[in-house]
Every structure is written in C-alpha cells, then in structure tokens.
Design an enzyme around this catalytic site. Structure first.
Site, PDB file in Angstrom:
ATOM      1  N   HIS A 163       7.899  -7.927  -3.331  1.00 21.48           N
ATOM      2  CA  HIS A 163       6.619  -8.312  -3.934  1.00 21.48           C
ATOM      3  C   HIS A 163       6.764  -9.625  -4.693  1.00 21.48           C
ATOM      4  CE1 HIS A 163       4.248  -4.596  -3.204  1.00 21.48           C
ATOM      5  NE2 HIS A 163       5.457  -4.051  -3.125  1.00 21.48           N
TER       6      HIS A 163
ATOM      7  N   GLU B 100       4.424 -11.348  -5.964  1.00 23.05           N
ATOM      8  CA  GLU B 100       3.362 -11.515  -6.960  1.00 23.05           C
ATOM      9  C   GLU B 100       3.763 -11.028  -8.348  1.00 23.05           C
ATOM     10  OE1 GLU B 100       2.420  -7.512  -4.925  1.00 23.05           O
ATOM     11  OE2 GLU B 100       3.371  -9.420  -4.444  1.00 23.05           O
TER      12      GLU B 100
ATOM     13  N   LYS C 200     -10.102 -12.479 -15.469  1.00 20.24           N
ATOM     14  CA  LYS C 200     -10.165 -12.650 -16.919  1.00 20.24           C
ATOM     15  C   LYS C 200      -9.409 -13.895 -17.387  1.00 20.24           C
ATOM     16  CE  LYS C 200     -11.420  -9.878 -19.688  1.00 20.24           C
ATOM     17  NZ  LYS C 200     -12.709  -9.649 -20.377  1.00 20.24           N
TER      18      LYS C 200
ATOM     19  N   GLY D  12       0.829  -1.197   0.000  1.00 19.92           N
ATOM     20  CA  GLY D  12       0.000   0.000   0.000  1.00 19.92           C
ATOM     21  C   GLY D  12       0.863   1.245   0.000  1.00 19.92           C
TER      22      GLY D  12
ATOM     23  N   CYS E 114       5.204  -6.130   1.911  1.00 19.99           N
ATOM     24  CA  CYS E 114       5.553  -4.710   1.878  1.00 19.99           C
ATOM     25  C   CYS E 114       4.805  -3.961   2.995  1.00 19.99           C
ATOM     26  CB  CYS E 114       5.268  -4.125   0.504  1.00 19.99           C
ATOM     27  SG  CYS E 114       6.118  -2.558   0.187  1.00 19.99           S
ATOM     28  N   TYR E 115       3.834  -3.096   2.666  1.00 21.27           N
ATOM     29  CA  TYR E 115       3.091  -2.404   3.717  1.00 21.27           C
ATOM     30  C   TYR E 115       2.403  -3.404   4.633  1.00 21.27           C
ATOM     31  CZ  TYR E 115      -0.148   0.775   6.058  1.00 21.27           C
ATOM     32  OH  TYR E 115      -0.835   1.483   7.011  1.00 21.27           O
TER      33      TYR E 115
ATOM     34  N   ASP F 215     -16.189 -12.499 -22.050  1.00 26.98           N
ATOM     35  CA  ASP F 215     -16.996 -12.586 -20.830  1.00 26.98           C
ATOM     36  C   ASP F 215     -18.432 -13.010 -21.134  1.00 26.98           C
ATOM     37  OD1 ASP F 215     -14.749 -11.731 -19.470  1.00 26.98           O
ATOM     38  OD2 ASP F 215     -15.351  -9.631 -19.461  1.00 26.98           O
TER      39      ASP F 215
END
Length: 516
Positions: free
Chosen positions: A172, A174, A371, A58, A85-86, A230
């Site tokens: 991070h 991710e 997605k 964040g 992180c945050y 979608d």
C-alpha cells in the site's frame, strides 16, 4: 471544474479502508482524483476522461464466488492502470494470471526489493520498507507481465506490463508506513500517465467562484454558519463570489467552547464583512435538554430544535431560492451514490429535515474537496488560522462531552477546563502539530478530595488527546507528563467543581474518539 478534473485519476474502490487515502495522496501531488465504486456505470467513471486508473485494495479474494471483478471496460482502455493489493490481484486475474491463497500471509511492515527497472520504480531505492496487508498472492503472471519487485513472502510484490502501462503492487503506497509510496505514486501520475499538476487551492477558488456565479445569478443565498471549517470556507467562497447577497445564519445553542460564539460573530461579521444574523437560542436549547442524559436523545433534541430555529429565521428571508451547505467529498463518497450495490453509510445534510414550505436549491461548492483541501482553500481565502485549523467538533457540541444531565453551570465548568487544556497544548506547540483532536470530558461522577484542608466531593474530568491521519483509527497521544501535571494542577485550582483529573489512554478501536 471540467477543466480542473479532466485528465486526472479515477480510483476504483473495491472496499478498502484506505481508498479515500489513495485519492488524497494523488491530489496532494496536484492531480485531481475521484473515487468510484467498482460497479459504477462506466460512463460515469469516464466522464472526466481520466488519464489513468488506480484500483484499490479490498477485503475479498478474487477466486471466491461473487468477489468484485475488474470492470470489463478497463481491459479495453488504453489508459494506464495501477492495481494496489486486491486491485493488483483483480487486474492479474482478469488479464490471464492466477491468484491463490498465500502460505505466509503478510500483515504489517515488509521490505521489497526491485527486480528490474521500470518507470514506476524510477528513482526508488533498491530495497524499500512498505506496508503489506494481504493473505493471497499472484501464483502465475498474466501474459506480458514481468516481476518488478519481490519481498520475502511475495515473489511478485510488484508486476508490470510496460508496453500496455499496466502495473500491480501488493503493498500500500498510500499509507505513511510505505517510505517511498509518495514517490511511486508520483511516478505513476507523471511518468506513466503524463498528468499535469493543476489541482491547486488557487485554481479551485477561481473555478468555484465562477461556478457559484453561474448557478446563482442575481439571487441571494442562505447559509447555516456554524463556525466550523467546512461552513466557514463555504461562506468565504460565497462571499467572494456574490458579496452581500449571501445571508449567513449562526445559531448559538449554548454548547460551544469558550468564547466561540463571540469569535464567530467577530470573524465573519466584523473582520470578513459578511451579512451575518446571529441568533441567541441558548435558553431554548437548555430548556429542551433539561433532564436528558442519554446521548442519542441529546442529539435528536438538539437537531430538531436547530432545524426549528433555523427555519424560523429562514422564513424571514423572503424570496430566498438557494441554500448553501458545507458538504465535502467524503460525505459524497459515504452516501454511496455511485454504486449499484452499496448501501448508504450516512445521509449528509448540514441542515436536514427542513419543513416542506422551505424549498431550496442547493449550492455545495466544496463537494469535490477533502478536509485537508478545504483547510488549504481556507488559508488561501485569508481566513484566520483559528477557524481554518479548528479541531473537529461534534454537531451537538459540548452536550455530548458533558456526560449526564446538562445545566448551564456544568457546561461553564467544562468550558473553563477545556480552555485550560487546549491553551496549554497550544503553548507547548502540540495543539496542531502534535495532536489531531484534544478536548475535555466532564463525567457524571463525583469523587472525594481534599482542597484547602477540607474534604471536597466534586466532579471528575477526563482529558482526551489523540493522534491520527484519517480519524478511522486513532492512538492516544503520548503527551509530556510535565504538561499533564500542569494542566491537572491548573484545572483543580482554577475551575470550581472539579477535584480530580484523569487522562484517557484508550485507542480507537476499541474506543471511539468521542466519549458519546
């Protein structure tokens, strides 16, 4: 769905731009995850009985007044926690540690060194490249925590209390830049939290079909089918669940790419056997758009007329109780439904602003999916690759890629040029693997040229091709010069009305992916 969701991961969002990416990475590993605002009601977060919690990064500093704090119920929970992180700093501060500004900030690539063994770092290299993005650091460890990894500027790049199964990492995992990030997340999911790999396309399909049948019963369902992935996957799921009781309405507004309108009818009516009503409203849309060049006015005009056309067709389907929409999980997150403080980023309705006399109950079978998951579900349902891997396409279609005033002739010119560009990319193997989004833009600009030994004064075409993982940022694709030369030559020779081709080499930011 309760069984598929139970025992997954709750991602607590502190405002990071990569929070959704954390959830996607855990799902890629076969574990369901859901994103919750940091101030969401605890009972909502705990409803699925998560096996563990991941705290996102964040933009705030935990020592500042009003900064988001760790939800108090987490300290009372026995479930494992991973702070990123945050999230690490919030966990450390709430557990009795101290966080201070760092003298040496870390933004970008860094190397971490493992200091001690732990389940979190099991099987990872002693030294590993990671991605950092922080200006604060842990100044004092909380009681019970130990240093697990360090970097040149972060003596506590990773910390952990192995007995309580609470961990924090300053980098991070991710993002793709962290080489062993996927392995670290896998360790947390399976070696720390004890999760099961049960979030798969096949399991989702079986569960979704059952949920649709329970919700709908013997009623019919109406679906606005655009041909995008979608709505296509939503239609395929519903068709498998209720068959002919699904009624699809496809509105051809004349702003689609080359042969797309015909492809939608062929694939869904002829090949998939769906009950499809195709409405040709091209003349109505072109008439309404005549003389309009402002992109926002184009959008509003198209949106209003689409609702009018769809509503007219919907009224013909008497006794219709349910309306299906291709709402997906990012739409739900951006609507900020879980936060007491967050404002809505977008209101997501595939068919918005319907008249009051059209009252429907919504069926949204994909509202828990990202997605990339929708595409995997589409493949498992047997939809053709051209539909499943259809590149992102704006709702107003070519209306906002044909800059300036619209006409059928200009749209046909753009369609032909765009088809040449994408076909050459496909032939080179770059339409799916090498680029994330590629298209042509017809500019309201004319230039002097020489064609057939004669002076020409024709329109200019811009080519746009980008690479991106999340579409929040994007870089222009470094396409081979030989390919660009071939595309340019074909367009100016085969498409009347264009005598100059340019290539857009602007990234996002500062530009956007679309031109309008």
């Amino acid at each position: 769905m309760q069984g598929l969701k139970r025992g997954g991961i709750a991602v607590i969002d502190f405002g990071s731009q990569t929070t959704q990416l954390i959830a996607r990475r855990t799902r890629e590993l076969g574990v369901y995850s859901a994103v919750f605002a940091h101030d969401a009601a605890p009972e909502r977060i705990q409803r699925q009985q998560p096996a563990g919690y991941i705290l996102s990064g964040g933009p705030s500093s935990v020592y500042e007044a009003g900064a988001p704090a760790l939800p108090p119920f987490l300290l009372d929970s026995a479930a494992p926690i991973l702070g990123i992180c945050y999230g690490m700093q919030a966990l450390a501060a709430a557990s009795g540690g101290r966080v201070r500004p760092s003298h040496e900030r870390e933004y970008g690539p860094a190397t971490i060194r493992c200091e001690s063994s732990s389940p979190l770092f099991d099987g990872l290299a002693v030294e590993s490249p990671v991605w950092m993005s922080h200006g604060d650091r842990i100044a004092a460890l909380p009681p019970g925590f130990a240093a697990l990894a360090s970097s040149d500027n972060s003596p506590f790049a990773a910390i952990g209390d192995l007995s309580s199964r609470r961990y924090g990492i300053q980098f991070h995992p991710e993002v793709q830049h962290s080489r062993d990030g996927r392995k670290l997340l896998s360790n947390f999911l399976f070696k720390v939290c004890g999760c099961e790999r049960k979030w798969t396309a096949a399991a989702f399909i079986d569960d979704a079909i059952e949920r649709i049948r329970v919700q709908v019963g013997d009623e019919r369902v109406l679906l606005a089918l655009s041909g995008g992935v979608d709505s296509a996957v939503t239609g395929a799921l519903l068709h498998r669940a209720i068959g002919e009781r699904l009624v699809c309405i496809f509105v051809d507004h004349g702003m689609l790419r080359q042969n797309e309108a015909e492809a939608v009818t062929r694939v869904f009516r002829d090949e998939q056997g769906m009950n499809l009503i195709a409405v040709n409203a091209v003349e109505a849309f072109l008439s309404a758009l005549q003389g309009i060049s402002d992109p926002e006015e184009k959008r509003k005009t198209i949106g209003k007329l689409f609702v009018d056309v769809f509503s007219e067709e919907a009224r013909k389907q008497r006794g219709m109780r349910f309306l299906a929409q291709g709402t997906i999980y990012p739409d739900v997150i951006e609507s900020a439904a879980d936060s007491k403080a967050a404002t809505t980023i977008k209101s997501h309705h595939n068919v918005g602003g319907l008249p009051a006399d059209l009252r429907f109950e919504l069926v949204e079978p994909l509202r828990d999916c990202f997605k990339d998951e929708v595409r995997r579900i589409g493949e498992a349902l047997g939809l053709p690759a051209a539909i499943v891997w259809r590149q992102p396409f704006p709702g107003p279609g070519l209306a906002i890629r044909c800059l300036g005033a619209l006409s059928w002739e200009r749209l046909e010119t753009l369609r032909a040029a765009d088809a040449i560009f994408t076909s050459e990319l496909a032939a080179a193997g770059l339409l799916r693997a090498g680029t994330a989004q590629s298209f042509a833009v017809l500019l309201p600009v004319k230039s002097v040229g020489v064609q057939g030994d004669k002076r020409s004064y024709e329109e200019v075409l811009a080519l746009r091709s980008v690479t991106t993982d999340d579409f929040m940022t994007a870089d222009w694709a470094r396409l081979p010069l030989e390919l660009l030369a071939r595309v340019s030559a074909r367009i100016v020779n085969e498409v009347a009305g264009i005598n100059r081709v340019t290539y857009d080499i602007t990234s996002k930011p500062p530009a956007t992916i679309e031109w309008e």
